[in-house]
Each structure stands twice: as structure tokens, then as C-alpha cells.
Enzyme design. Structure first.
Site, PDB file in Angstrom:
ATOM      1  N   SER A 475       0.813  -1.214   0.000  1.00  0.00           N
ATOM      2  CA  SER A 475       0.000   0.000   0.000  1.00  0.00           C
ATOM      3  C   SER A 475       0.853   1.274   0.000  1.00  0.00           C
ATOM      4  O   SER A 475       1.541   1.558  -0.975  1.00  0.00           O
ATOM      5  CB  SER A 475      -0.962  -0.041   1.191  1.00  0.00           C
ATOM      6  N   ASP A 486      10.740   5.574  -9.706  1.00  0.00           N
ATOM      7  CA  ASP A 486      10.426   6.329 -10.921  1.00  0.00           C
ATOM      8  C   ASP A 486      11.314   7.566 -11.064  1.00  0.00           C
ATOM      9  O   ASP A 486      11.707   7.932 -12.173  1.00  0.00           O
ATOM     10  CB  ASP A 486       8.950   6.741 -10.925  1.00  0.00           C
ATOM     11  N   LYS A 501      -0.727  -4.287  -3.249  1.00  0.00           N
ATOM     12  CA  LYS A 501      -2.054  -3.772  -2.901  1.00  0.00           C
ATOM     13  C   LYS A 501      -2.155  -2.321  -3.358  1.00  0.00           C
ATOM     14  O   LYS A 501      -1.650  -1.415  -2.710  1.00  0.00           O
ATOM     15  CB  LYS A 501      -2.319  -3.871  -1.399  1.00  0.00           C
TER      16      LYS A 501
END
Length: 709
Positions: A475, A486, A501
Site C-alpha cells: 500500500s 520512478d 495492494k
């Protein structure tokens, strides 16, 4: 339309509808359970079809899901229904969707009524079977993967299913008693061993006692408990994280969310007749002891040396009463391990779970003349009701500042076992490592993604960063790790991929949708999905590590991808962001680490161990011939000894507390002991050692160089 406005309008619309449709019936029927059931179905159906993240048609596929889930929820071990029953039930297989649209519970009534009848027969089945010894010389096997086992053809085959299950339970106890006798005889030469027939009779008596206790508890279950099983079969058709919580379940959920911890520091949940470990609380007794893991099933509970109590079928709040206890007392849990399906007895000394252990903490280590630090972030915590209370973003910022003052040149952010928490703090903590920019995208049903940004241009830490993850990082942890990946701000190292998740749930008290005056419980419903700034969802895929290290979970079925009905991975449009280009040797460092890992004997052994665990997980059959049963256990024990030292490791590194904590030792002497224990564990952690190798090799590039995406 903003989500809050949409939910508000939905509330208003449903409130008018349900008030109009059910108010008269409520008065005339005196709040009878059948009417309450209809109200629940009506409201749940409307909430889910209008506001769940997924647009789901209530069609034949939906009907089939509810059909299979409810039957399997009542009879997971194939102990009650026969193929004749299933044939009768099957006439509703593709009609349940139509029934739900008219608040018709005919399918539920038929299956539940038949189930109630079968429960009454169960006592005579197991009672007769356990009244005399089994034929232990008979060559036969049992498959405990009941999903693969067909329903019994008739009553005779059903009784034979019972016989095999009772025989297996008895064999397990005989084997356990035999092992204890051997140990006692080794310790005491005068110890008098019992005969096989004595041990066998004791084992059957214990199994009978446990079964009697189980069915006493089953008889205590009320209509609400069974109807909740049906409702969860319905709502789970949308996704596995959408669940119905009956009033008692909702009360326990509220207590848990408020920070009430259950004795051993584990959050538990009920799935069918079993009590599952949902999450371990960082710093709690179970977390410190180290053997209990998320996903394990607790079968029995014993107080110290007393006889264990079977808690299968027990209500969760009753089971918790036996697991909780005074500080310093021992509880012995018999658990079925998530990893390989084996049974294991875990001894835990109860203690008070101290909140301090759930907060950010750090440790400093010197390697090759340079100082590095590891920051442990157990969860992304915040208190929205008290702005002055600690939150993980503020604590993280303060911790980094203190470490900078001590001359630390590189950071490991440890997110292992971090199951998530506040999205707000995940974004703010990401912002500590970048100047500013997008961090994550969130999407509601039918709407364009919303880009959540770090708007603070300050970069709290511009040095080297490694993020340590495992298969339990989920999460909000995945949002942070994905953002660091990224932006190429950090190297992600750990398990092959994180949990996966990528959805958000909201808890909706059902009574806010109606004027019905009985407590209807709550619905925990998936309303959002997370997406990385590169457009990919964290759902299912999670975050793939830049450097994957073998772990015990490497080949196990584990994570969101292994949940039935989990929402699919997909992409949205990538947002504009600027990679930090923080390192001049990013690719080389990753390559070097992979080479080290592939050549390291320790990691090779861990990889073999992971494969062995997977083989055990896949092998679900047991011999019911006593000689072969004992032989299989001996072989299993011998094989496990090969991996006894799999996680034995000791580095020459010395971990110490940051200086500000030394003053805290004076007012809190126990803090010093806790930190000494943590530092000792860090020095024995092979994953931390490799993360430090990676961190020490990273070279910062010219800060003015950027790569545009």
C-alpha cells in the site's frame, strides 16, 4: 464530481429510498430478522453497484461466484454436503443475481437449512469414529487441499471423509506424544514410557474433546454469523478487500483502529471457521519473537504448560480472550504456517505493546570510514484528530535532520513488513527526497486520475538512498518505493516484488443509508486505485526490486496476485516528472550487487530453502499408514535440519543509536535494552548487510544534470 459530493448524494438518495420502502414493514414486522436481511441486501446492492471502484454487472458470473463462495464458506473441509446436496443447490447457481435484485434469500435459506441439518449429524459421525482405534496399518492417504477434493458422492463416502480427517488428527497427536516421550526418557532415565495403545487412546480422547468443544461453539453461533458469511460471499464478488462487517465485527474493528492491541501484538481476523493473523504490530511480543507471521492460522491456544484449547470455529472475540493475558505470562499457539502448511507450536511471552516501537527510529553504522544510517519505518502513521500528535512524515524529517548533524552520508529506508497507512504521509515522506513534483495518482470509478504532488521545494535529504522492501511491504509503502524508483532517487532492494495492494478501502456504517432502527454493521468497500507517476498501477504488480534477493517467500504463493478476484493491473497516462539523476553509477551498482548475490553461498542456501518450502506447500497429501506417516515426518525433520543455519549470519558491523537517544536512556532505561536488541539483530541481518554494500558504492552525480521524461 468530487468523491465526497458523490458519496453524500448517494447517501441522501439511498436514505430516501430505504426509508420509503422499508419503514412501514419495519413497524409491522417488529424488526424481524428476515426483514433485516432484506434491508441489508437492498442497501449493500445499491452501494456496491453505484460506488464500488469496479462496475460489476450482477449477472450469471456474479451469481456463480456467490454460489461457490457461500457453499465453500460453510463447508471448506467437505464435511457436510454431498453431491446430492450440491445438485439440489445448483438450480440456483445462475439465479442468485436475480434473487438479490428482489431481496429474495431462497438460495441462502435452502443451503443454510441443509447445513443446519448436517451439523446435527456431525456429532454422531465423529463420536462413533473416535469411539474405537483406527486401522493404522491400512495403506491410504488424505489430501488436505480441500479445494481439489470433490464433494462426497453419498453419505457413506462422507463418513469416510470424516474417518480420514479424524484419523489424521489422531496420528498427529500420537506422533507428538511419541516425540515428547523420547525427550522425557532422554532427560530422565527412570521415566516410564506409556504403551502405544495408551498413547493412541489419549490421542483419540483429545481429538474427541476438541471436536465436542468445536460443535458447542458452532451451536452458539447466531443467524447473524451465518448470514454475514452469505453477505461476504456477495460483496467479495466485487473484490477480495470489500467485506461486510456485522455489528460485533465492526465494534472490534473500531477498537483495533483506535490502537487497542491484543496481548501478543497481533491483529487477528476471522475467515470462515479459522482465526488468521492479519498483521503483526511492530515492537510487539509476537513481532519480537519472530516465528508468527501474517497469514498464519491459529488452531490452538495453551496457557503456559496447560493443555491446548482448540479455537477453530470460535468467535473471534472469544478466541482473543484466550490469546490475551497479563504481561509476563506465556501463551503457546499451535499455528498452521502460511509458508508451507505445516503445524508449529509458537511460545510467546505476553507484554504491553509500547507505541514507541511503532514510530520511526534509526541506527548509525560505520563502514570503510563512512557513516551510514538505517531508518526503520514500521508504518505510515498519522492522527487526523490531533494535529499536534506525532506523524511519520514529521518524525522522518526530524530523524533525517539529526542524522545529518552526525555526519551520515547515506540512508537505508527499511520498509520491510510495512503494510502501509496514511497516503498523506507517504506523499510527504517522498517529498523529503525530491525537490517537488508528482508522487502518485489516485483514481475513483469513472473519473480521471488525480495527481497528488509534493509541493514543498525543500529536499530534506539529497544524499544516497537505498529502500529495503520485502513481500509484506504494501500500500503506502509501495507508493513511496515506486516514487523513489520512478525518480531514480533510490535503489530498491529486497524480495522480487512487493505485496501489490494498489487499492483503497473506505468503511461505511450502513445505518447512515437508512432509518431502519437495528444496527446493520458496516461495509468496507474499495473506492480508489493507486497508480504510479509512470502510469502503471501498484495493484497486483507492486514494485519490482531493482535488486532482487532470495528470501523464504521467493517461490510461495503470496501477495495480492494470489487473491481470488483481485482487481487487475492496468495503466493510466504517465504524468510529467523530472528524474533526479542522483547517481553517476546507478546501473553499475545494481550489476555488482546482483553478481555478489548470485555468488554468495548464504543466498544460494536461502534460495534452496525457498524452493523446499514451495515443494512442501505444493505437497498436500499425507499417508494415514502409521509407519509411513512417522517415516514422512522423520524425513521432513531431516530435510529441515539441512536448513537449520539458513539465516545464521553475523557481520562485523557495529550499529549504534544516534546521540539524541543517549539522553533518553536516562529517563527510559528500557529504551536502551530495546535498542541493544535491535542493533544486535541488524548486525545479524544479511539483507541489511547487502543494502549497506549497495549504499556504500553509490556515487552522487552532478546535481545540475537532469533527465526529462
Amino acid at each position: 464530481m468530487k468523491s465526497k459530493q458523490r458519496i453524500t448524494l448517494l447517501l441522501a438518495a439511498l436514505l430516501i429510498i430505504t426509508s420509503f420502502q422499508f419503514q412501514a414493514n419495519t413497524l409491522s414486522n417488529n424488526n424481524s430478522d428476515p426483514e433485516k436481511d432484506k434491508v441489508l441486501i437492498y442497501i449493500l446492492r445499491n452501494i456496491l453497484t453505484r460506488s464500488h471502484f469496479v462496475v460489476k454487472d450482477m449477472n450469471d458470473d456474479f451469481s456463480e461466484h456467490v454460489y461457490e463462495e457461500f457453499i465453500n464458506g460453510l463447508d471448506p473441509n467437505k464435511r457436510y454436503f454431498t453431491q446430492k446436496d450440491i445438485k439440489e443447490f445448483s438450480k440456483y447457481k445462475y439465479l442468485i443475481d436475480n434473487q438479490l435484485l428482489s431481496e429474495d434469500v431462497s438460495f441462502y435459506n435452502l443451503v443454510y437449512t441443509r447445513f443446519s441439518e448436517k451439523i446435527k449429524n456431525a456429532k454422531s459421525y465423529y463420536g462413533d469414529l473416535l469411539a474405537q482405534p483406527f486401522d493404522y496399518k491400512k495403506k491410504e492417504i488424505i489430501d488436505v487441499d480441500y479445494e481439489k477434493v470433490p464433494f462426497a458422492k453419498n453419505e457413506n463416502e462422507l463418513i469416510d471423509y470424516w474417518r480420514k480427517q479424524m484419523k489424521l488428527s489422531t496420528l498427529i497427536r500420537i506422533q507428538d506424544k511419541t516425540e515428547k516421550q523420547k525427550l522425557n526418557a532422554q532427560k530422565d532415565k527412570k521415566y516410564k514410557k506409556k504403551s502405544f495403545s495408551e498413547l493412541e487412546k489419549e490421542a483419540r480422547t483429545e481429538v474427541l474433546k476438541n471436536m465436542d468443544e468445536l460443535y458447542l461453539r458452532i451451536e452458539e453461533l447466531e443467524h447473524e454469523d451465518w448470514f454475514s458469511t452469505f453477505l461476504n460471499s456477495v460483496v467479495s464478488a466485487f473484490d477480495p478487500h470489500t467485506t461486510y462487517m456485522a455489528p460485533r465485527t465492526k465494534e472490534r474493528f473500531d477498537q483495533d483502529m483506535s490502537g487497542k492491541l491484543e496481548g501478543i501484538g497481533a491483529r487477528l481476523q476471522k475467515k470462515g471457521i479459522y482465526t488468521h493473523v492479519f498483521e503483526l504490530v511492530s515492537g510487539g511480543p509476537a513481532w519480537k519473537q519472530g516465528d508468527l507471521e501474517s497469514g498464519d492460522i491459529i488452531l490452538e491456544v495453551a496457557q503456559g504448560d496447560e493443555e491446548p484449547l482448540d479455537i477453530v470455529g470460535m468467535r473471534l472475540d472469544d478466541a482473543i480472550k484466550f490469546i490475551k493475558g497479563k504481561k509476563g505470562t506465556e501463551v503457546r499457539l499451535t499455528v498452521k504456517k502460511k509458508m508451507d502448511g505445516s503445524n508449529k507450536i509458537i511460545s510467546i511471552i505476553r507484554d504491553v505493546v509500547e507505541l514507541e516501537e511503532t514510530f520511526v527510529k534509526s541506527s548509525i553504522v560505520e563502514k570503510e570510514g563512512k557513516k551510514y544510517a538505517i531508518i526503520d519505518l514500521p508504518k505510515f502513521y498519522i492522527n487526523f484528530d490531533d494535529q499536534n500528535y506525532r506523524d511519520s512524515a514529521k518524525d522522518m524529517e526530524k530523524e533525517i535532520e539529526r542524522l545529518k548533524e552526525e555526519g551520515v552520508t547515506g540512508l537505508i529506508v527499511d520498509l520491510r513488513n510495512n503494510g502501509g497507512g496514511s497516503l498523506k504521509t507517504a506523499i510527504e515522506i517522498s517529498g523529503l527526497f525530491i525537490e517537488k513534483g508528482p508522487v502518485v495518482q489516485i483514481k475513483y470509478r469513472g473519473e480521471d486520475p488525480i495527481v497528488k504532488k509534493d509541493i514543498d521545494p525543500k529536499m530534506q535529504w539529497d544524499g544516497a538512498v537505498v529502500v529495503l522492501v520485502n513481500e509484506f511491504s504494501a500500500s503506502a509503502s509501495e507508493i513511496f518505493a515506486a516514487a523513489m524508483q520512478d525518480y531514480k532517487r533510490a535503489i530498491i532492494i529486497g524480495g522480487n516484488q512487493t505485496y501489490g495492494k494498489g487499492t483503497v478501502q473506505s468503511v461505511l456504517p450502513i445505518n447512515q443509508f437508512t432509518k431502519y432502527n437495528k444496527d446493520l454493521g458496516a461495509l468496507k468497500m474499495t473506492i480508489q486505485k493507486f497508480y504510479r507517476i509512470n502510469g502503471g498501477s501498484t495493484q497486483i504488480e507492486g514494485v519490482y526490486s531493482d535488486i532482487a534477493i532470495p528470501s523464504r517467500y521467493s517461490y510461495m504463493k503470496f501477495g495480492e496476485r494470489d487473491l481470488d478476484g483481485a482487481l487487475a493491473w492496468n495503466k493510466v497516462k504517465q504524468v510529467n516528472y523530472v528524474q533526479t539523476n542522483s547517481y553517476s553509477n546507478f546501473t553499475d551498482v545494481i550489476y555488482n550487487s546482483k553478481q555478489r548475490i548470485s555468488a554468495d553461498p548464504k543466498f544460494k542456501l536461502i534460495n534452496k530453502y525457498a524452493k523446499w518450502l514451495k515443494e512442501n506447500q505444493d505437497d498436500t497429501t499425507y499417508s494415514l499408514n502409521i509407519d509411513e506417516f512417522f517415516k514422512e515426518n522423520d524425513e521432513q525433520e531431516k530435510a529441515s535440519k539441512k536448513f537449520k543455519s539458513v539465516f545464521d549470519y553475523k557481520s562485523n558491523l557495529e550499529f549504534v543509536s544516534p546521540k539524541y537517544e543517549l539522553d533518553l536512556y536516562k529517563t527510559d532505561p528500557s529504551l536502551k535494552d530495546k535498542r541493544i536488541a535491535w542493533h544486535k539483530n541488524l548486525s545479524k541481518d544479511v539483507y541489511v548487510s547487502e543494502a549497506l554494500n549497495v549504499l556504500s558504492e553509490l556515487k552522487l552525480s552532478n546535481k545540475n544534470e537532469i533527465v526529462k521524461n
